[in-house]
Each structure stands twice: as structure tokens, then as C-alpha cells.
Design an enzyme around this catalytic site. Structure first.
Site, PDB file in Angstrom:
ATOM      1  N   PHE A 188      11.829   1.502  16.477  1.00  0.00           N
ATOM      2  CA  PHE A 188      13.029   2.038  17.132  1.00  0.00           C
ATOM      3  C   PHE A 188      12.938   3.551  17.220  1.00  0.00           C
ATOM      4  CE2 PHE A 188      15.999  -1.544  17.529  1.00  0.00           C
ATOM      5  CZ  PHE A 188      15.248  -2.513  16.885  1.00  0.00           C
TER       6      PHE A 188
ATOM      7  N   ASP B 254       9.594   1.420  10.499  1.00  0.00           N
ATOM      8  CA  ASP B 254      10.209   2.701  10.836  1.00  0.00           C
ATOM      9  C   ASP B 254       9.286   3.475  11.768  1.00  0.00           C
ATOM     10  OD1 ASP B 254      12.439   2.347   9.265  1.00  0.00           O
ATOM     11  OD2 ASP B 254      12.114   4.138   8.038  1.00  0.00           O
TER      12      ASP B 254
ATOM     13  N   THR C  61      18.032  -0.330  -6.477  1.00  0.00           N
ATOM     14  CA  THR C  61      19.267   0.090  -5.791  1.00  0.00           C
ATOM     15  C   THR C  61      19.792  -1.014  -4.877  1.00  0.00           C
ATOM     16  OG1 THR C  61      17.924   1.209  -4.118  1.00  0.00           O
ATOM     17  CG2 THR C  61      18.771   2.557  -5.909  1.00  0.00           C
TER      18      THR C  61
ATOM     19  N   GLU D 288      18.543  -2.433   4.501  1.00  0.00           N
ATOM     20  CA  GLU D 288      17.650  -2.658   3.353  1.00  0.00           C
ATOM     21  C   GLU D 288      18.308  -3.536   2.288  1.00  0.00           C
ATOM     22  OE1 GLU D 288      14.608   0.413   1.894  1.00  0.00           O
ATOM     23  OE2 GLU D 288      16.293   0.680   0.508  1.00  0.00           O
TER      24      GLU D 288
ATOM     25  N   ASP E  32       5.002   7.533   0.743  1.00  0.00           N
ATOM     26  CA  ASP E  32       5.650   8.794   1.060  1.00  0.00           C
ATOM     27  C   ASP E  32       5.015   9.837   0.166  1.00  0.00           C
ATOM     28  OD1 ASP E  32       7.487  11.033   1.099  1.00  0.00           O
ATOM     29  OD2 ASP E  32       8.896   9.664   2.073  1.00  0.00           O
TER      30      ASP E  32
END
Ligand code: 5GW
Ligand code: MN
Length: 380
Positions: A133, A223, A257, A315, A338
Site C-alpha cells: 500500500f 509494508d 503488546t 497487527e 529494522d
């Protein structure tokens, strides 16, 4: 005299009676035949031609050869290949988990032979769709994304890049070699960035049904703010796969999380959970990705009706899905890294790496102050 009259009358009467009853018989047989035709027609359209042929085999097992679908399967064999023998008593990696308790492999460098896998997937003439996207300013990431993918992603296989964007004019003509192409899909853009991120599920679901199912075998959904920097091949493909988030591979489940509010459909209690999967990298066959995205979108809509939004958006719903629909393959953080994180010893390759973004420039200012996302991914 009497006899002859009787005879005469009977002679004249009989043919007449015979004629009438034969007409009636003919009429009844016609109705009977019509009835049979209608019944078989009804049976044919309701049961379909597939059961038709099966029934024929079942009815005449002695006269018709008993051919089943299993006899018509294509014979596929690999060519002779030379490679190092797998060693039962000497596993290729002992520093990382290679398989989940539900027997899904976790893909790490050194655990697979890409030549064997390529031979298998070439035989099946596999087609892969890579969805990405690029909404609003995120179109700036597209050029590098596709350029690096051409170097490293599914090299030698058929690839369709499905680019969802609200700015099709910002995307120049990208010409690719035979078997690989870019497909621009114009979609609406949402005002809130949370919605931009979450609505990916809905759009992937809708295009899976309308288009992807006819064009590709597997989907890889990622992503766009990323670059490929090492090989990503068919070793990642499977029925349905998720990717270990680079921030949580070593964390205990109560530190994940996940959504922790019971009011949300994405809620996961602290004593459950296998891994923390990243929202920015999942995939599988088109039907499996359809089921996954449909689930995530519907749970998001339910939460929206109840005035709640899961903490990490798409997520969080993805992690809930994978808890009760276990992935059949899992990608290690090699596939989603990352460089803000220190590179650990066991990480032999960094195949797909986040491109640092200037948050003020790329995201609008208002968006920066209205969510935990604005605190940045290293401060979860
Ligand atoms: C904009 C502002 C804040 C957060 C996301 C966006 C945003 C995301 C956007 O304006 N346009 C867009 O296309 N996206 C898509 O959502 C991109 O494909 C992006 O890679 C994905 C997830 O958003 P990211 O990459 O900003 O999220 P993180 O967690 O990787 O930082
Ligand atoms: Mn991202």
C-alpha cells in the site's frame, strides 16, 4: 341371426374400443416419459455433472473402467540433484527454534535448501502476488521497494506487484521483464492513519475475491516503507504464514503488546500467546489470506461499533487470528528487520529492512500526537 348380429356388433365395436384404450395408453406413457425426463433433468441440475459421472461408475462397475481422480494426477519427479545429505543427528541450527509445537517450520538461514525448493515450485509454475500500500505520501517508498524486490524477491518466479494507491498518477511507468509486472489498484484514502493501516485488510480481502484468486497462487502482504537487501524466495511460501516481529522474538508472552482490554475482540489474556507477529508481513494461498483478512476486518468493524480500536490496529487483530488459527509456516526476523535494533549473533541475514522515515515529513503533524504509534516502535 342373433349370433351374426352379435358377431357383427362385436366386430364393429372391438376395433373402436381397442383404438380408444391404445390412445389412452399412449397418452399415459407420454406423461410417464415426460415425468422421467423432468425428474432426471431436475436431478442433473441439482446434483451436477460431477456426481453424474460418479454415479455412472457406481452403477456399472463391471462395464466401465473404474477411473478415479487419483489416476489422473500428474506425475511429478525432481531431476537428479547433488547436495549435502541432511543429518538426522546434526541439526543445521541449534541456536534458534526451527519448528513450532504444531509442526510449522520457522524459516531461518541454513535450515533449507533453496535449490530443492526452487525445483519444486518451478514444477508447479507458481505465481506470487506481492501486495503493498502506497497511500498519500507513502508513494515515495515505492520506487526503491520495487527496484530492490527485482533484485531479491522471488527471482526466477512469476510475480505480480499489486500496488494499492490513492495517487495512481504519482506512479511512473515501471517496465519489468517477462513474467513480472506491476498492477496499480486505485483505492480510497482514509483520513486517519490508523484507518489507512487497518483498511488494508478489507482491501486485500475484496481484491482476493475479485482478482487475486484468478491471477496468483500465493499472496505476500507487506509494508511499503521497506527495502529488500537479501534473498526472499519460495522458502517463505505455505498455506498461511506470519513473521516474528523483530522487537519481540525473545520476549515472554506477558510482555507482548497484544490487545489487553477485554472489551476488544482482539483481546488476548497474559497467559496465552505463542509469538508476537508483525502486522507488516503475512501471506499464504489466496483462500487462506482471504479468510485471514476477512476475520481481521470483521473484528475491527465489531470493535468500531463498540467504540474501541485495538492498540496496534491491524497487527492486534492479526495476532488474535494467529493465536486460534495457527500459521503453517513462520518467518524469522531475517524477513522483517529494522536497523534501529542491535543485530544479534543468530541473525545471519537481513533480507527485508525498514527504511528510516522522517515522521514529520511523511506523516501529517496531527497524526503524530494521537496514538501510541507516535511514540515510535522502539518504545512499546
Ligand atoms: C501514515 C501516518 C502514520 C502511519 C501510517 C501512515 C501510512 C501508512 C500512510 O500514510 N500511507 C500508507 O500507505 N501507509 C501504509 O501502511 C504503508 O504501506 C505502510 O508501510 C503501512 C504501515 O504503516 P507504517 O509503515 O508507517 O507503520 P510502521 O509500524 O512500520 O511504522
Ligand atoms: Mn512500516
Amino acid at each position: 341371426m342373433c349370433m351374426s348380429r352379435l358377431l357383427r356388433t362385436s366386430r364393429t365395436m372391438q376395433p373402436e374400443r381397442y383404438d380408444k384404450s391404445s390412445k389412452r395408453k399412449f397418452f399415459y406413457s407420454l406423461i410417464y416419459i415426460l415425468f422421467l425426463v423432468m425428474v432426471s433433468f431436475y436431478w442433473f441440475i441439482t446434483r451436477g455433472p460431477s456426481s453424474h459421472s460418479q454415479t455412472a461408475i457406481l452403477c456399472y462397475p463391471l462395464t466401465l473402467p473404474n477411473i478415479s481422480r487419483l489416476d489422473l494426477l500428474p506425475e511429478r519427479a525432481l531431476e537428479r540433484m547433488l547436495y549435502e545429505q541432511p543429518k538426522t543427528m546434526n541439526p543445521p541450527r541449534t541456536d534458534v527454534l526451527m519448528v513450532t509445537p504444531w509442526f510449522a517450520p520457522i524459516v531461518w538461514d541454513g535450515t533449507y535448501n533453496i535449490d530443492i525448493l526452487n525445483a519444486q515450485f518451478h514444477q508447479r509454475n507458481v505465481r506470487v502476488g506481492l501486495t503493498v500500500f502506497a497511500i498519500k505520501k507513502y508513494t515515495v517508498f515505492l520506487q526503491r521497494f520495487i527496484e530492490t524486490a527485482e533484485k531479491f524477491f522471488m527471482v526466477g518466479h512469476k510475480v505480480n506487484y499489486y500496488v494499492f494507491t490513492d495517487r495512481p498518477n504519482d506512479i511512473g511507468n515501471i517496465s519489468l521483464p517477462e513474467g513480472r509486472k506491476v498492477v496499480i489498484l486505485e483505492v480510497p484514502s482514509y483520513k486517519r492513519w490508523q484507518e489507512v493501516s487497518m483498511r488494508r485488510m478489507e482491501m486485500i480481502r475484496d481484491y482476493s475475491q475479485q482478482r487475486f484468486i484468478h491471477e496468483v497462487d500465493f499472496l505476500v502482504c507487506v509494508d511499503v516503507d521497506m527495502r529488500f537487501s537479501d534473498e526472499v524466495g519460495v522458502e517463505i511460501l505455505g498455506d498461511v504464514f506470519g513473521t516474528l516481529h523483530p522487537g519481540f522474538y525473545a520476549a515472554s508472552r506477558d510482555r507482548f503488546t497484544y490487545e489487553r482490554r477485554k472489551q476488544s475482540t482482539a483481546y488476548i489474556p497474559p497467559d496465552e500467546g505463542d509469538f508476537y507477529y508483525a502486522g507488516g508481513y503475512f501471506g499464504g494461498t489466496v483462500p487462506e489470506v482471504y479468510k485471514l483478512t476477512n476475520y481481521c476486518h470483521n473484528e475491527m468493524l465489531t470493535d468500531k461499533r463498540n467504540g474501541i480500536e485495538a492498540i496496534w490496529h491491524d497487527e492486534s487483530y492479526l495476532n488474535k487470528y494467529f493465536l486460534y488459527h495457527k500459521p503453517t509456516k513462520i518467518l524469522s526476523p531475517e524477513y522483517l528487520w529494522d536497523n534501529g535494533y542491535a543485530v544479534p549473533q543468530f541473525l545471519k541475514r537481513r533480507r527485508f529492512v525498514a527504511v528510516p522515515k522522517n515522521h514529520n515529513e511523511i506523516r501529517n503533524k496531527r497524526a503524530l500526537n494521537d496514538s501510541p504509534k507516535s511514540r515510535g516502535k522502539f518504545h512499546r
